[in-house]
Design a protein around this motif. Structure first.
Motif, PDB file in Angstrom:
ATOM      1  N   GLN A 170       6.270   6.999   9.152  1.00  0.00           N
ATOM      2  CA  GLN A 170       6.005   8.070   9.840  1.00  0.00           C
ATOM      3  C   GLN A 170       5.254   9.002   9.152  1.00  0.00           C
ATOM      4  OE1 GLN A 170      10.356   8.541   8.824  1.00  0.00           O
ATOM      5  NE2 GLN A 170       9.926  10.838   8.184  1.00  0.00           N
ATOM      6  N   LEU A 171       4.890  10.142  10.088  1.00  0.00           N
ATOM      7  CA  LEU A 171       3.782  11.215   9.583  1.00  0.00           C
ATOM      8  C   LEU A 171       4.238  12.458  10.158  1.00  0.00           C
ATOM      9  CD1 LEU A 171       1.806  11.698  11.881  1.00  0.00           C
ATOM     10  CD2 LEU A 171       0.807   9.537  11.396  1.00  0.00           C
ATOM     11  N   GLU A 172       3.945  13.587   9.450  1.00  0.00           N
ATOM     12  CA  GLU A 172       4.105  14.849  10.088  1.00  0.00           C
ATOM     13  C   GLU A 172       2.729  15.486  10.634  1.00  0.00           C
ATOM     14  OE1 GLU A 172       5.863  17.372   7.186  1.00  0.00           O
ATOM     15  OE2 GLU A 172       7.947  16.580   7.587  1.00  0.00           O
ATOM     16  N   GLU A 173       2.398  15.740  11.562  1.00  0.00           N
ATOM     17  CA  GLU A 173       1.237  16.279  12.252  1.00  0.00           C
ATOM     18  C   GLU A 173       1.275  17.643  12.375  1.00  0.00           C
ATOM     19  OE1 GLU A 173       0.175  16.497  16.571  1.00  0.00           O
ATOM     20  OE2 GLU A 173       0.366  14.339  16.029  1.00  0.00           O
ATOM     21  N   PRO A 209       4.946  10.636   4.104  1.00  0.00           N
ATOM     22  CA  PRO A 209       6.097  10.881   3.025  1.00  0.00           C
ATOM     23  C   PRO A 209       5.392  10.456   1.667  1.00  0.00           C
ATOM     24  CG  PRO A 209       6.887   9.834   5.119  1.00  0.00           C
ATOM     25  CD  PRO A 209       5.400   9.898   5.237  1.00  0.00           C
ATOM     26  N   ASP A 210       5.981  10.819   0.497  1.00  0.00           N
ATOM     27  CA  ASP A 210       5.411  10.133  -0.950  1.00  0.00           C
ATOM     28  C   ASP A 210       6.241   8.790  -0.804  1.00  0.00           C
ATOM     29  OD1 ASP A 210       4.910  10.792  -3.529  1.00  0.00           O
ATOM     30  OD2 ASP A 210       6.789   9.917  -3.962  1.00  0.00           O
ATOM     31  N   LEU A 211       5.346   7.973  -1.341  1.00  0.00           N
ATOM     32  CA  LEU A 211       5.490   6.656  -1.420  1.00  0.00           C
ATOM     33  C   LEU A 211       6.752   6.134  -2.446  1.00  0.00           C
ATOM     34  CD1 LEU A 211       2.116   4.733  -1.107  1.00  0.00           C
ATOM     35  CD2 LEU A 211       4.189   4.282  -0.001  1.00  0.00           C
ATOM     36  N   VAL A 212       6.982   6.907  -3.398  1.00  0.00           N
ATOM     37  CA  VAL A 212       7.866   6.598  -4.367  1.00  0.00           C
ATOM     38  C   VAL A 212       9.389   7.445  -4.057  1.00  0.00           C
ATOM     39  CG1 VAL A 212       8.497   6.950  -6.853  1.00  0.00           C
ATOM     40  CG2 VAL A 212       5.981   6.202  -6.219  1.00  0.00           C
ATOM     41  N   ILE A 221      -3.201  -5.966  -5.072  1.00  0.00           N
ATOM     42  CA  ILE A 221      -4.440  -5.359  -4.437  1.00  0.00           C
ATOM     43  C   ILE A 221      -3.752  -4.413  -3.115  1.00  0.00           C
ATOM     44  CG2 ILE A 221      -6.327  -6.105  -3.167  1.00  0.00           C
ATOM     45  CD1 ILE A 221      -6.960  -8.089  -4.854  1.00  0.00           C
ATOM     46  N   GLY A 222      -3.155  -5.005  -2.377  1.00  0.00           N
ATOM     47  CA  GLY A 222      -2.326  -4.464  -1.155  1.00  0.00           C
ATOM     48  C   GLY A 222      -1.505  -3.073  -1.582  1.00  0.00           C
ATOM     49  N   GLU A 223      -0.924  -3.091  -2.575  1.00  0.00           N
ATOM     50  CA  GLU A 223      -0.022  -2.150  -3.055  1.00  0.00           C
ATOM     51  C   GLU A 223      -0.854  -0.942  -3.550  1.00  0.00           C
ATOM     52  OE1 GLU A 223       3.451  -0.937  -6.070  1.00  0.00           O
ATOM     53  OE2 GLU A 223       3.244  -2.982  -5.486  1.00  0.00           O
ATOM     54  N   ASN A 224      -1.922  -1.423  -4.352  1.00  0.00           N
ATOM     55  CA  ASN A 224      -2.622  -0.222  -4.999  1.00  0.00           C
ATOM     56  C   ASN A 224      -3.692   0.413  -3.846  1.00  0.00           C
ATOM     57  OD1 ASN A 224      -1.894  -0.927  -7.629  1.00  0.00           O
ATOM     58  ND2 ASN A 224      -3.786  -2.162  -7.746  1.00  0.00           N
ATOM     59  N   PHE A 225      -3.917  -0.505  -2.785  1.00  0.00           N
ATOM     60  CA  PHE A 225      -4.697  -0.092  -1.697  1.00  0.00           C
ATOM     61  C   PHE A 225      -3.872   1.169  -0.843  1.00  0.00           C
ATOM     62  CE2 PHE A 225      -5.371  -0.121   2.888  1.00  0.00           C
ATOM     63  CZ  PHE A 225      -6.723   0.231   2.760  1.00  0.00           C
ATOM     64  N   VAL A 226      -2.753   1.066  -0.594  1.00  0.00           N
ATOM     65  CA  VAL A 226      -1.861   1.906   0.326  1.00  0.00           C
ATOM     66  C   VAL A 226      -1.472   2.934  -0.514  1.00  0.00           C
ATOM     67  CG1 VAL A 226      -0.892   0.222   1.824  1.00  0.00           C
ATOM     68  CG2 VAL A 226       0.405   0.920  -0.400  1.00  0.00           C
ATOM     69  N   ARG A 227      -1.385   2.913  -1.994  1.00  0.00           N
ATOM     70  CA  ARG A 227      -1.199   4.038  -2.823  1.00  0.00           C
ATOM     71  C   ARG A 227      -2.158   5.171  -2.739  1.00  0.00           C
ATOM     72  NH1 ARG A 227       3.625   3.605  -5.491  1.00  0.00           N
ATOM     73  NH2 ARG A 227       4.551   1.635  -6.034  1.00  0.00           N
ATOM     74  N   ALA A 228      -3.331   4.576  -2.405  1.00  0.00           N
ATOM     75  CA  ALA A 228      -4.652   5.465  -2.470  1.00  0.00           C
ATOM     76  C   ALA A 228      -4.955   5.657  -1.123  1.00  0.00           C
ATOM     77  CB  ALA A 228      -5.857   4.683  -3.305  1.00  0.00           C
ATOM     78  N   PHE A 229      -4.788   4.950  -0.195  1.00  0.00           N
ATOM     79  CA  PHE A 229      -5.494   5.322   1.019  1.00  0.00           C
ATOM     80  C   PHE A 229      -4.543   6.394   1.747  1.00  0.00           C
ATOM     81  CE2 PHE A 229      -5.358   4.789   5.847  1.00  0.00           C
ATOM     82  CZ  PHE A 229      -6.508   4.520   5.978  1.00  0.00           C
ATOM     83  N   PHE A 230      -3.383   6.527   1.953  1.00  0.00           N
ATOM     84  CA  PHE A 230      -2.493   7.301   2.555  1.00  0.00           C
ATOM     85  C   PHE A 230      -2.601   8.989   1.978  1.00  0.00           C
ATOM     86  CE2 PHE A 230      -0.634   3.468   3.995  1.00  0.00           C
ATOM     87  CZ  PHE A 230      -0.967   3.837   5.618  1.00  0.00           C
ATOM     88  N   PRO A 231      -2.692   9.014   0.555  1.00  0.00           N
ATOM     89  CA  PRO A 231      -3.032  10.479   0.222  1.00  0.00           C
ATOM     90  C   PRO A 231      -4.445  10.579   0.359  1.00  0.00           C
ATOM     91  CG  PRO A 231      -1.621   9.124  -1.449  1.00  0.00           C
ATOM     92  CD  PRO A 231      -2.153   8.247  -0.348  1.00  0.00           C
ATOM     93  N   GLY A 232      -5.417   9.972   0.448  1.00  0.00           N
ATOM     94  CA  GLY A 232      -6.600   9.989   0.880  1.00  0.00           C
ATOM     95  C   GLY A 232      -6.761  10.668   2.366  1.00  0.00           C
ATOM     96  N   THR A 284      13.757  -0.844  -5.103  1.00  0.00           N
ATOM     97  CA  THR A 284      12.365  -1.045  -5.529  1.00  0.00           C
ATOM     98  C   THR A 284      11.578   0.137  -5.268  1.00  0.00           C
ATOM     99  OG1 THR A 284      11.674  -1.868  -3.507  1.00  0.00           O
ATOM    100  CG2 THR A 284      12.307  -3.499  -5.229  1.00  0.00           C
ATOM    101  N   PRO A 285      10.487   0.487  -6.023  1.00  0.00           N
ATOM    102  CA  PRO A 285       9.784   1.971  -5.667  1.00  0.00           C
ATOM    103  C   PRO A 285       8.931   1.699  -4.470  1.00  0.00           C
ATOM    104  CG  PRO A 285       8.621   0.479  -7.392  1.00  0.00           C
ATOM    105  CD  PRO A 285       9.954  -0.219  -6.974  1.00  0.00           C
ATOM    106  N   ILE A 286       8.577   0.419  -3.850  1.00  0.00           N
ATOM    107  CA  ILE A 286       8.057   0.287  -2.611  1.00  0.00           C
ATOM    108  C   ILE A 286       8.931  -0.727  -1.871  1.00  0.00           C
ATOM    109  CG2 ILE A 286       6.250  -1.532  -3.362  1.00  0.00           C
ATOM    110  CD1 ILE A 286       4.141  -0.255  -1.882  1.00  0.00           C
ATOM    111  N   PRO A 287       9.288  -0.535  -0.752  1.00  0.00           N
ATOM    112  CA  PRO A 287      10.183  -1.469   0.032  1.00  0.00           C
ATOM    113  C   PRO A 287       9.438  -2.828   0.682  1.00  0.00           C
ATOM    114  CG  PRO A 287       9.396   0.349   1.554  1.00  0.00           C
ATOM    115  CD  PRO A 287       8.787   0.598   0.054  1.00  0.00           C
ATOM    116  N   VAL A 288       9.557  -3.734  -0.663  1.00  0.00           N
ATOM    117  CA  VAL A 288       8.666  -5.132  -0.372  1.00  0.00           C
ATOM    118  C   VAL A 288       9.941  -6.064   0.232  1.00  0.00           C
ATOM    119  CG1 VAL A 288       7.668  -6.933  -1.353  1.00  0.00           C
ATOM    120  CG2 VAL A 288       7.227  -4.630  -1.967  1.00  0.00           C
ATOM    121  N   GLN A 289       9.665  -6.747   1.371  1.00  0.00           N
ATOM    122  CA  GLN A 289      10.802  -7.815   1.747  1.00  0.00           C
ATOM    123  C   GLN A 289      10.146  -9.283   1.323  1.00  0.00           C
ATOM    124  OE1 GLN A 289      11.518  -6.576   5.803  1.00  0.00           O
ATOM    125  NE2 GLN A 289      13.613  -6.101   5.179  1.00  0.00           N
TER     126      GLN A 289
END
Length: 680
Positions: A530-533, A490-493, A398-409, A383-388
């Motif tokens: 995870q993130l790179e700082e 990391p890129d979500l896709v 709503i939740g998926e659209n939020f995270v796709r916009a939040f972390f690049p922002g 799946t493009p986003i790991p949904v369990q």
């Protein structure tokens, strides 16, 4: 207001005093404690008593006045005073211990200090240990403007080792980390949170024929690994270790202590062979721990961290009695295709096959019998986003659209992000977990950029400090965001395997418009990743957990963040997040027919709640249709309501494709007995 009084004797008249030559300690550093601190020096070392003041009759620089007989008498008196003080302090300590009896012992944090063995102090009788402890105390006290003097009361050092293990109170952890990179007696030292695995090789040194020779122990372990590694087949053969003549000569199995520490130390030596974690992981495709008489994996569990990508694992002829003996490797070895557990009691358990299939989604050969085909492994859905399912309930995305916009922002425009999804009632807090285990593939990173804003309630008990580290409103949140180091997620896709999302609907959130007295619905969204700082040109990698409470609001997008809790920790990997193949079965139901009239309580499985599959107030048309599909799936397949729902959701509610997958998995025996309704 009470002030701190000097502990010096009556000669201390205050103000600037002319002193003699600058004092230095044994390691050559300036002795910052030479004046003003309590000392146990007696008069021959400078005319000081055990209380830190000048001995009566001593002049400047420690010169005594009077005859030699008077000096001897005075020295005798000093000795008597010292013994009396020692006796008094001992009694006080006994009384203090009695008063503290029954009180919970404060948990201390451990730090390793390395690099000091090359210092000028290493020639001291104790190899420089006491000088190093005094140096650490001086540095921590230099960071403190007031309060009692900091003392290190617990430290441990193994002779010949380059690691001093220091234990301090949690509130001193930040001060200890600030000493990292400081110069001690001519060398730079490294201070980091203590990792027990790093010290294992050193701890095994006494098992060698030459006690204290850590280098020789490492050399012998390298020789053993060279003998047991077969590069052409990428096999690491650790079978029948107890009968290895070289290990017997080292005395590894003479005591339970050295035996338990040996394997983790051996894995540490193996890691040292490679310049990078990627090179190390690619070096081994097969591993064997056969014929080791293991009752469980507790002493060999580090294999999963050292070579996590192996495809073949031989555990034959050990003493594993049940799944609990291997529980530490559940969800590990995500690329495992071959597993041999013959000769273990566990192999005869009724649920043995189902358990191993569940733990290892790519497993094809179990005890030399094929249990999955390559085609069945390939059919597992990506799946493009790991949904369990069923832990991601997100109506209208709503939740998926939020995270796709939040972390690049968050990575690119934090100021704009704060204005777009937060309002004046939103809250944000950051907490740092410095004690979380880290991946062996990464080095310990500093927390200096975060620690001042960390609201870790396990370590911060002072109410004003807790309150000051909770940020409310757009401006405070924007200020907090912009003060934190730049990041890159990391890129979500393309890198979906490095993320995990959980989403739950929650009712009764405050209505910002004031129109609903009973509140409005929202979402609880938890993100693990995870993130790179980037700090000072250096890139650090960290793991994080971030929990959002989302609700409707007057923000530009109509969604506001009510609460944002950001937890940072050392990078720990993401292998455990890979969805289990049987947790989301690739099965489905036929095209839905007429709406059933029977209540779900009478449906096969009998495990649906009352009202399942029937119209009810507040239930959307989409939810009702899905429940009806689940009931039909259960009736036709014989599976329980729970598995029928997972089957459909795992195939995007495509009934035709799901039914085809169900038939394939049933024919191959991949579905466990618990997936089906028990016969009446």
């Amino acid at each position: 207001m009470k002030t701190m009084k000097s502990r010096r004797g009556g000669n201390d008249r205050g103000g600037i005093r002319k002193r003699g030559p600058t004092r230095t300690d044994r390691d050559g550093d300036m002795d910052m404690d030479a004046s003003g601190s309590r000392s146990k020096r007696t008069r021959p070392d400078g005319g000081r008593s055990a209380l830190g003041g000048r001995v009566s009759g001593a002049g400047a620089g420690g010169r005594a006045a009077g005859s030699g007989s008077r000096t001897q008498a005075r020295d005798k008196n000093v000795d008597l005073i010292q013994r009396a003080i020692a006796s008094t302090e001992s009694q006080a300590n006994i009384r203090q211990s009695k008063r503290n009896a029954g009180k919970p012992k404060e948990q201390l944090e451990k730090f390793s200090v390395r690099g000091w063995k090359e210092s000028k102090a290493s020639t001291n009788k104790d190899e420089g240990r006491e000088a190093l402890v005094a140096f650490l105390e001086r540095r921590m006290n230099s960071f403190t403007k007031s309060g009692p003097r900091i003392r290190i009361t617990q430290h441990d050092h193994k002779k010949g080792s380059d690691t001093l293990v220091v234990s301090v109170r949690p509130d001193l952890a930040e001060k200890m980390l600030r000493i990292n990179g400081n110069t001690f007696a001519g060398v730079n030292i490294t201070v980091a949170p203590y990792n027990a695995d790093d010290a294992l090789v050193n701890e095994l040194a006494p098992a060698d024929a030459t006690p204290g020779s850590t280098a020789d122990t490492k050399s012998k372990m390298q020789a053993i690994l060279n003998k047991r590694y077969y590069a052409p087949t990428k096999l690491l053969d650790m079978s029948d270790l107890a009968n290895d003549a070289d290990l017997q000569a080292m005395g590894i199995f003479n005591t339970t202590s050295t035996e338990s520490k040996f394997f983790p130390a051996l894995m540490k030596v193996w890691e040292m062979r490679y310049a990078s974690s990627a090179e190390r992981r690619e070096a081994v495709e097969s591993a064997s721990l056969a014929n080791n008489r293991l009752n469980n994996i507790s002493v060999v569990t580090s294999l999963a961290q050292t070579v996590p990508d192996i495809k073949n694992l031989d555990l034959s002829n050990n003493n594993f009695k049940d799944a609990q003996a291997m529980i530490g490797w559940r969800w590990k070895f995500r690329n495992l295709t071959f597993l041999d557990l013959t000769g273990n009691d566990f192999s005869s358990h009724p649920n043995f096959k189902d358990t191993m299939l569940k733990w290892y989604p790519k497993l094809q050969i179990l005890n030399n019998v094929q249990v999955r085909t390559p085609e069945e492994v390939a059919l597992q859905k990506k799946t493009p986003i790991p949904v369990q399912s069923p832990f991601f309930h997100d109506d209208a995305q709503i939740g998926e659209n939020f995270v796709r916009a939040f972390f690049p922002g968050y990575d690119n425009d934090r100021s704009g992000l704060a204005s777009s999804v937060y309002d004046n009632e939103s809250t944000f807090s950051l907490n740092v977990n410095t004690s979380a285990p880290r991946s062996h593939a990464t080095e310990t990173a500093s927390w200096g950029e975060y620690i001042k804003k960390s609201r870790n309630l396990d370590k911060i008990s002072h109410l004003p400090a807790r309150m000051s580290r909770s940020f409310k409103g757009v401006e405070q949140i924007r200020e907090a965001f912009t003060s934190l180091p730049p990041t890159r997620h990391p890129d979500l896709v393309t890198k979906a395997d490095q993320w995990l999302f959980e989403c739950y609907p929650i009712p009764g959130l405050p209505d910002p418009t004031g129109q609903s007295a009973f509140g409005v619905g929202g979402l609880s969204l938890t993100v693990h990743g995870q993130l790179e700082e980037s700090v000072g040109g250096k890139i650090e990698i960290r793991s994080f957990d971030r929990t959002f409470i989302l609700g409707p609001g007057n923000t530009p997008g109509g969604i506001r963040v009510i609460s944002d809790v950001f937890c940072l920790r050392a990078y720990g990997g993401h292998e455990a997040w890979t969805p289990d193949a049987l947790q989301v079965p690739q099965v489905a139901a036929p095209v839905p027919g007429p709406i059933p009239t029977a209540t779900p309580a009478a449906a096969p499985g009998g495990n649906a709640v009352d009202g399942y599959g029937l119209p009810q107030p507040g239930k959307s048309d989409a939810q009702l249709q899905q429940e009806q599909m689940v009931v039909q799936m259960s009736a036709k397949s014989g599976m329980t309501i729970q598995y029928s729902e997972m089957a459909l959701s795992g195939n995007g509610w495509n009934a035709e494709a799901a039914w085809k997958n169900f038939e394939q998995l049933k024919a191959s025996g991949a579905l466990p007995p618990s997936a089906f309704v028990a016969s009446a």
